[in-house]
Each structure stands twice: as structure tokens, then as C-alpha cells.
Design an enzyme around this catalytic site. Structure first.
Site, PDB file in Angstrom:
ATOM      1  N   GLY A 170      53.781  48.543  54.984  1.00  0.00           N
ATOM      2  CA  GLY A 170      52.923  48.310  56.135  1.00  0.00           C
ATOM      3  C   GLY A 170      51.675  47.512  55.831  1.00  0.00           C
ATOM      4  O   GLY A 170      51.319  47.287  54.682  1.00  0.00           O
ATOM      5  N   GLU A 171      51.020  47.063  56.903  1.00  0.00           N
ATOM      6  CA  GLU A 171      49.788  46.301  56.803  1.00  0.00           C
ATOM      7  C   GLU A 171      48.658  47.202  57.327  1.00  0.00           C
ATOM      8  O   GLU A 171      48.523  47.409  58.533  1.00  0.00           O
ATOM      9  CB  GLU A 171      49.920  45.012  57.639  1.00  0.00           C
ATOM     10  N   SER A 202      44.873  46.899  50.434  1.00  0.00           N
ATOM     11  CA  SER A 202      45.328  45.514  50.338  1.00  0.00           C
ATOM     12  C   SER A 202      45.737  45.014  51.717  1.00  0.00           C
ATOM     13  O   SER A 202      46.469  45.677  52.447  1.00  0.00           O
ATOM     14  CB  SER A 202      46.522  45.441  49.390  1.00  0.00           C
ATOM     15  N   CYS A 260      56.312  38.655  55.427  1.00  0.00           N
ATOM     16  CA  CYS A 260      56.194  37.833  54.223  1.00  0.00           C
ATOM     17  C   CYS A 260      57.604  37.650  53.652  1.00  0.00           C
ATOM     18  O   CYS A 260      58.381  38.608  53.575  1.00  0.00           O
ATOM     19  CB  CYS A 260      55.286  38.496  53.200  1.00  0.00           C
ATOM     20  N   ASN A 265      59.045  40.868  42.157  1.00  0.00           N
ATOM     21  CA  ASN A 265      60.094  41.869  41.978  1.00  0.00           C
ATOM     22  C   ASN A 265      61.228  41.490  42.913  1.00  0.00           C
ATOM     23  O   ASN A 265      61.050  41.459  44.114  1.00  0.00           O
ATOM     24  CB  ASN A 265      59.560  43.268  42.315  1.00  0.00           C
ATOM     25  N   GLU A 317      57.637  55.640  52.252  1.00  0.00           N
ATOM     26  CA  GLU A 317      57.670  55.805  50.808  1.00  0.00           C
ATOM     27  C   GLU A 317      56.264  55.841  50.225  1.00  0.00           C
ATOM     28  O   GLU A 317      55.363  55.162  50.701  1.00  0.00           O
ATOM     29  CB  GLU A 317      58.480  54.672  50.187  1.00  0.00           C
ATOM     30  N   CYS A 357      56.971  46.964  58.434  1.00  0.00           N
ATOM     31  CA  CYS A 357      55.843  46.036  58.524  1.00  0.00           C
ATOM     32  C   CYS A 357      56.220  44.859  59.402  1.00  0.00           C
ATOM     33  O   CYS A 357      57.361  44.393  59.375  1.00  0.00           O
ATOM     34  CB  CYS A 357      55.446  45.528  57.138  1.00  0.00           C
ATOM     35  N   CYS A 413      59.060  39.877  50.610  1.00  0.00           N
ATOM     36  CA  CYS A 413      58.836  41.325  50.625  1.00  0.00           C
ATOM     37  C   CYS A 413      59.965  42.064  51.327  1.00  0.00           C
ATOM     38  O   CYS A 413      60.342  41.733  52.451  1.00  0.00           O
ATOM     39  CB  CYS A 413      57.507  41.615  51.327  1.00  0.00           C
ATOM     40  N   CYS A 422      56.093  46.806  43.584  1.00  0.00           N
ATOM     41  CA  CYS A 422      55.501  46.072  44.712  1.00  0.00           C
ATOM     42  C   CYS A 422      56.553  45.333  45.514  1.00  0.00           C
ATOM     43  O   CYS A 422      57.377  44.621  44.942  1.00  0.00           O
ATOM     44  CB  CYS A 422      54.532  45.003  44.228  1.00  0.00           C
ATOM     45  N   SER A 480      45.922  39.713  49.681  1.00  0.00           N
ATOM     46  CA  SER A 480      47.149  39.095  49.171  1.00  0.00           C
ATOM     47  C   SER A 480      47.083  37.596  49.413  1.00  0.00           C
ATOM     48  O   SER A 480      47.434  37.110  50.481  1.00  0.00           O
ATOM     49  CB  SER A 480      48.378  39.695  49.872  1.00  0.00           C
ATOM     50  N   LEU A 481      46.625  36.896  48.409  1.00  0.00           N
ATOM     51  CA  LEU A 481      46.441  35.443  48.528  1.00  0.00           C
ATOM     52  C   LEU A 481      47.800  34.744  48.416  1.00  0.00           C
ATOM     53  O   LEU A 481      48.218  34.029  49.326  1.00  0.00           O
ATOM     54  CB  LEU A 481      45.473  34.982  47.427  1.00  0.00           C
ATOM     55  N   ASN A 482      48.436  34.934  47.284  1.00  0.00           N
ATOM     56  CA  ASN A 482      49.840  34.538  47.079  1.00  0.00           C
ATOM     57  C   ASN A 482      50.150  33.051  47.111  1.00  0.00           C
ATOM     58  O   ASN A 482      51.300  32.661  46.875  1.00  0.00           O
ATOM     59  CB  ASN A 482      50.769  35.235  48.092  1.00  0.00           C
ATOM     60  N   CYS A 494      50.336  55.147  45.424  1.00  0.00           N
ATOM     61  CA  CYS A 494      50.454  54.019  46.345  1.00  0.00           C
ATOM     62  C   CYS A 494      50.981  54.542  47.687  1.00  0.00           C
ATOM     63  O   CYS A 494      52.049  55.135  47.756  1.00  0.00           O
ATOM     64  CB  CYS A 494      51.416  52.988  45.748  1.00  0.00           C
TER      65      CYS A 494
HETATM   66  N1  SAH Z   1      50.715  44.765  53.425  1.00  0.00           N
HETATM   67  C1  SAH Z   1      49.695  44.734  52.456  1.00  0.00           C
HETATM   68  C2  SAH Z   1      49.812  45.831  51.441  1.00  0.00           C
HETATM   69  C3  SAH Z   1      51.191  46.160  50.927  1.00  0.00           C
HETATM   70  S1  SAH Z   1      52.023  44.963  49.972  1.00  0.00           S
HETATM   71  C4  SAH Z   1      49.649  43.390  51.776  1.00  0.00           C
HETATM   72  O1  SAH Z   1      50.590  42.623  51.907  1.00  0.00           O
HETATM   73  O2  SAH Z   1      48.654  43.101  51.127  1.00  0.00           O
HETATM   74  C5  SAH Z   1      51.244  45.112  48.391  1.00  0.00           C
HETATM   75  C6  SAH Z   1      51.380  43.858  47.505  1.00  0.00           C
HETATM   76  O3  SAH Z   1      52.735  43.668  47.111  1.00  0.00           O
HETATM   77  C7  SAH Z   1      50.940  42.593  48.202  1.00  0.00           C
HETATM   78  O4  SAH Z   1      49.970  41.933  47.432  1.00  0.00           O
HETATM   79  C8  SAH Z   1      52.212  41.780  48.275  1.00  0.00           C
HETATM   80  O5  SAH Z   1      51.906  40.412  48.206  1.00  0.00           O
HETATM   81  C9  SAH Z   1      52.984  42.296  47.092  1.00  0.00           C
HETATM   82  N2  SAH Z   1      54.424  42.062  47.181  1.00  0.00           N
HETATM   83  C10 SAH Z   1      55.187  42.045  48.290  1.00  0.00           C
HETATM   84  N3  SAH Z   1      56.478  41.813  47.974  1.00  0.00           N
HETATM   85  C11 SAH Z   1      56.529  41.670  46.629  1.00  0.00           C
HETATM   86  C12 SAH Z   1      57.592  41.422  45.704  1.00  0.00           C
HETATM   87  N4  SAH Z   1      58.853  41.287  46.106  1.00  0.00           N
HETATM   88  N5  SAH Z   1      57.287  41.353  44.389  1.00  0.00           N
HETATM   89  C13 SAH Z   1      56.021  41.518  43.967  1.00  0.00           C
HETATM   90  N6  SAH Z   1      54.990  41.769  44.790  1.00  0.00           N
HETATM   91  C14 SAH Z   1      55.233  41.821  46.119  1.00  0.00           C
HETATM   92 FE1  SF4 Z   2      53.927  43.530  55.096  1.00  0.00          FE
HETATM   93 FE2  SF4 Z   2      52.479  43.393  52.836  1.00  0.00          FE
HETATM   94 FE3  SF4 Z   2      55.187  43.172  52.793  1.00  0.00          FE
HETATM   95 FE4  SF4 Z   2      53.694  41.199  53.806  1.00  0.00          FE
HETATM   96  S1  SF4 Z   2      53.708  41.906  51.677  1.00  0.00           S
HETATM   97  S2  SF4 Z   2      55.567  42.057  54.728  1.00  0.00           S
HETATM   98  S3  SF4 Z   2      52.059  42.350  54.778  1.00  0.00           S
HETATM   99  S4  SF4 Z   2      54.014  44.974  53.384  1.00  0.00           S
END
Ligand code: SAH
Ligand code: SF4
Length: 364
Positions: free
Chosen positions: A184-185, A214, A137, A313, A97, A133, A140, A356, A237-239, A126
Site C-alpha cells: 500500500g501507499e 515511505s 509501479c 527483487n 502482510e 495498492c 512491484c 521489498c 521512492s525516487l527510483n 515492515c
Molecule cells: N508504497 C510505498 C511503500 C511501500 S513499497 C512506496 O512505494 O514507497 C517499499 C519500497 O519497495 C519502495 O521504495 C519501492 O520502490 C520498493 N519496491 C517495490 N517493488 C520492488 C521490487 N520488486 N524490488 C525491490 N524493491 C521494490
Molecule cells: Fe504501491 Fe509502493 Fe508498490 Fe508502488 S512500490 S505499487 S506505491 S506498494
């Protein structure tokens, strides 16, 4: 993991490889430049369209099954807010996508790359770097797919080219940002991602300052990335505000914890006026409290950075809830109050699962 798909596609070859290709076919050296321009700058989708090539040579290539190899637009979904989610099929029918956001998503705020006055002068694409991936996480949707395979450089650049063509973008007049934040990462597909980034700069003509990658925190690659002569900007992605919470929502934190991650961030050689972006997905009751904001302030102290706050989201199979609006605002004001630029990223295309963390193959 299976990596390469068949290399009958020209898309993804760099200038040097195109030179070899021309030479192997007994063609003069200047063909490499013609190919390079046709594929990346003119974004042509078929050999027939490359009028600078002799007809005979074109047919010989076609007979050998050589093609440019742009991804096929399998389906597109249109959001009420102008966002478009594309499902692109690759040569082996795997799909990824790619998202077009005509007005960006606010993620570029505060880094000097924002806007002009016509709304879509700040469009953002994007891009995905892998099919699925492996990072897992917990918040996600892409994680639920697991990883099927890496994309190659041509498949990554191809997403951008296909969207630019579909939107009839003229890069001489219109400004587009690229974020490697799709499925993906990217740093687990480092070589192909970097090659794609270089092709986008040198071939397609998108400045490196308008691209951001990212990562979930693949520390050795962050160090390596800092040494690249041509590179996008870095987002991490600190989170989470501490190891305990981070490990519980991002298992990758067991491999590279916050100390290692923040060390890499501190060491990262920033260009003039560049900042690191920290993304922080706010999960209701998990990492969105004032005490957490205070911890984040301490974590990033001394790093030239900004923080992008993203309210979760939601999606099927995700065990977390979206934070309350006032907690999001409060989190932001606490960071800003401590002198850290913090922005709330607008969710784009939630209604079509384009926001996201919502990217997931919804069609077989
Ligand atoms: N894999 C990489 C890049 C893709 S994800 C990474 O994780 O950084 C892009 C961003 O979307 C990341 O910062 C991730 O933390 C965020 N993300 C993932 N799932 C999400 C969700 N359900 N709601 C909001 N942001 C999310
Ligand atoms: Fe992969 Fe980024 Fe989703 Fe984490 S947030 S599972 S690294 S796509």
C-alpha cells in the site's frame, strides 16, 4: 473505495475516543487510561485479560460484541535468514502482510538509528497500510493486486502489536524499528496512517525517530506531513534519475513529476540530524548506469539525505531483471564519491517472498 470496517474493535481508538467510550458506558473517567494501557502498552488481546476492569463491565461489553480486535495470524512463513512473513486476517477476512526482520535490512544505515551488539536489538517490522495498492509501479508485485481497501488505524497498529506479541518483544529492553513500507501507499491513506503512527508513539511506546514511512511521491501529503508535530521519518521512492524513466516505471510521476517531488523534498522541514531517505530500486539496464547515477547526484544536491539502493527483487509478472552486482556497487560508489551517503539494502526473506516489492497475497 470502502473504508471503514466495523468499529466493534477497541484497537485503533485514541485516548480521547476511549474516554468517550467509557463515558457512554457510564464508566468513570479513569477507565480510558486503563483501556489505553491495556490495549497499546500491555498489548492484551482479550477483554478478559484486562484485569483492571470490573467483571460485570467486561461481560456487558462482550455481550455487545465489543472486542480488542487484534488481527488474526492466518499464516506465517519462515525464511532461512530469520525473516518472518505474517499473513494477518482482518475482521472482514481481508489479509495483509507484515514482515519481521530480526536484524533489520540495512535500510536504517546512516540515519543514526542503527544497532546495538545483540543481533536483534535492531529488529525491524515492515507494516502494510492498504490491502493492495493503486499506484501501479511497474516493478512491484503489490501493484498487481490493485487496491481493495484502506486499513484503519487499528489494523495498522494491530500488525505491529501482533508481531511484537508473537516475538515476545519487551520494548523496555529491546529495540524495534517500524517501517511503513509494506503493501500500500501510506500517503493515500493519510489520516489512518498518521493516527496509527501516533498510537504507536503514545501508546505502544515506539519513538517516532525509530519509524520511517515511505511514499511513492504523493506530493501534497509530503507537504502536510512536514507540518505534523509527531511524525515518522520520511523516505521517498525516487527510483529514477529523470522524468522520462520515472514516468515509464511509476505512472504516478505523470501526476507529480520530479520537479514537484524534489521541491517538496527540499522544503521538507527536517529535525536535528534527520535526513530524508531516497529509495532507488535498481532495474537492470533501465536506471542502473553511471549516467543515471550522475543525474541522481544532481537531483538530490543540497538536500540533507541518504540514498538506499535496492536491487530489484524479481517476481512473476514483473518485466524487469535484477541488476548486476558490479553495477550496484558502481552506482553506490558514484553517489558516495559525490558526497551522498548511499547504502545497499540487503534483500531479506526473498525465499519466502517477503522482500521489498514482493508482498502479495499468496493465500486466499
Ligand atoms: N508504497 C510505498 C511503500 C511501500 S513499497 C512506496 O512505494 O514507497 C517499499 C519500497 O519497495 C519502495 O521504495 C519501492 O520502490 C520498493 N519496491 C517495490 N517493488 C520492488 C521490487 N520488486 N524490488 C525491490 N524493491 C521494490
Ligand atoms: Fe504501491 Fe509502493 Fe508498490 Fe508502488 S512500490 S505499487 S506505491 S506498494
Amino acid at each position: 473505495m470502502a473504508l471503514e470496517v466495523s468499529q466493534s474493535a477497541l484497537l485503533g481508538l485514541d485516548f480521547e475516543e476511549l474516554s468517550c467510550f467509557a463515558e457512554q458506558h457510564g464508566q468513570p473517567e479513569y477507565r480510558a487510561r486503563q483501556f489505553f494501557e491495556a490495549i497499546y502498552s500491555q498489548r492484551l488481546s482479550s477483554l478478559d485479560a484486562i484485569s483492571t476492569l470490573p467483571k460485570q463491565f467486561r461481560s456487558a461489553l462482550k455481550e455487545q460484541g465489543v472486542e480488542i480486535g487484534q488481527p488474526r495470524n492466518h499464516q506465517s512463513f519462515y525464511s532461512g535468514d530469520g525473516t518472518i512473513r505474517y499473513l494477518f486476517a482482518m475482521a472482514d477476512e481481508e489479509t495483509v502482510e507484515t514482515v519481521w526482520m530480526p536484524e533489520g535490512d540495512g535500510g536504517e544505515s546512516g540515519d543514526g538509528s542503527e544497532a546495538g551488539d545483540r543481533d536483534w536489538e535492531r529488529a525491524t517490522i515492515c507494516v502494510s497500510s492498504q490491502v493492495g495498492c493503486a499506484v501501479n509501479c511497474q516493478f512491484c508485485l503489490t501493484a498487481l493486486l490493485g487496491v481493495k481497501r484502506n486499513l484503519n488505524a487499528g489494523e495498522i497498529v494491530g500488525q505491529v502489536i501482533a508481531v511484537l506479541n508473537d516475538r515476545e518483544v519487551d520494548l523496555e529492553r529491546q529495540r524495534v524499528n517500524i517501517v511503513f513500507m509494506g503493501m500500500g501507499e501510506p500517503f493515500l491513506n493519510y489520516a489512518q496512517f498518521m493516527k496509527a503512527a501516533r498510537l504507536l508513539v503514545e501508546g505502544v511506546g515506539i519513538p517516532e525517530s525509530r519509524m520511517t514511512v515511505s511514499t511513492s511521491g504523493i506530493v501534497p501529503r509530503i507537504h502536510e506531513f512536514g507540518g505534523e508535530p509527531v511524525r515518522p521519518k520520511l523516505a521517498i521512492s525516487l527510483n529514477a534519475p529523470n522524468d522520462q524513466i520515472r514516468t515509464s516505471i511509476m505512472p504516478i510521476n505523470k501526476k507529480w513529476n520530479l520537479e514537484l517531488l524534489m521541491h517538496a523534498a527540499r522544503e521538507f522541514p527536517l529535525r536535528n540530524r534527520e535526513r530524508i531517505t531516497f529509495e532507488y530500486v535498481l532495474l537492470h539496464g533501465v536506471n542502473d548506469q553511471p549516467a543515471h547515477a550522475r543525474e541522481v547526484v544532481e537531483l538530490v544536491r543540497g538536500i540533507r539525505c541518504k540514498v538506499n539502493l535496492i536491487a530489484l527483487n524479481p517476481g512473476p509478472g514483473i518485466a524487469f531483471a535484477t541488476p548486476e552486482e558490479r553495477n550496484v556497487r558502481n552506482f553506490q560508489s558514484m553517489l558516495v564519491g559525490a558526497g551522498i551517503p548511499a547504502f545497499i539494502r540487503r534483500p531479506r526473506g526473498r525465499d519466502i517472498y517477503a522482500a521489498c516489492g514482493q508482498l502479495k497475497r499468496t493465500v486466499a
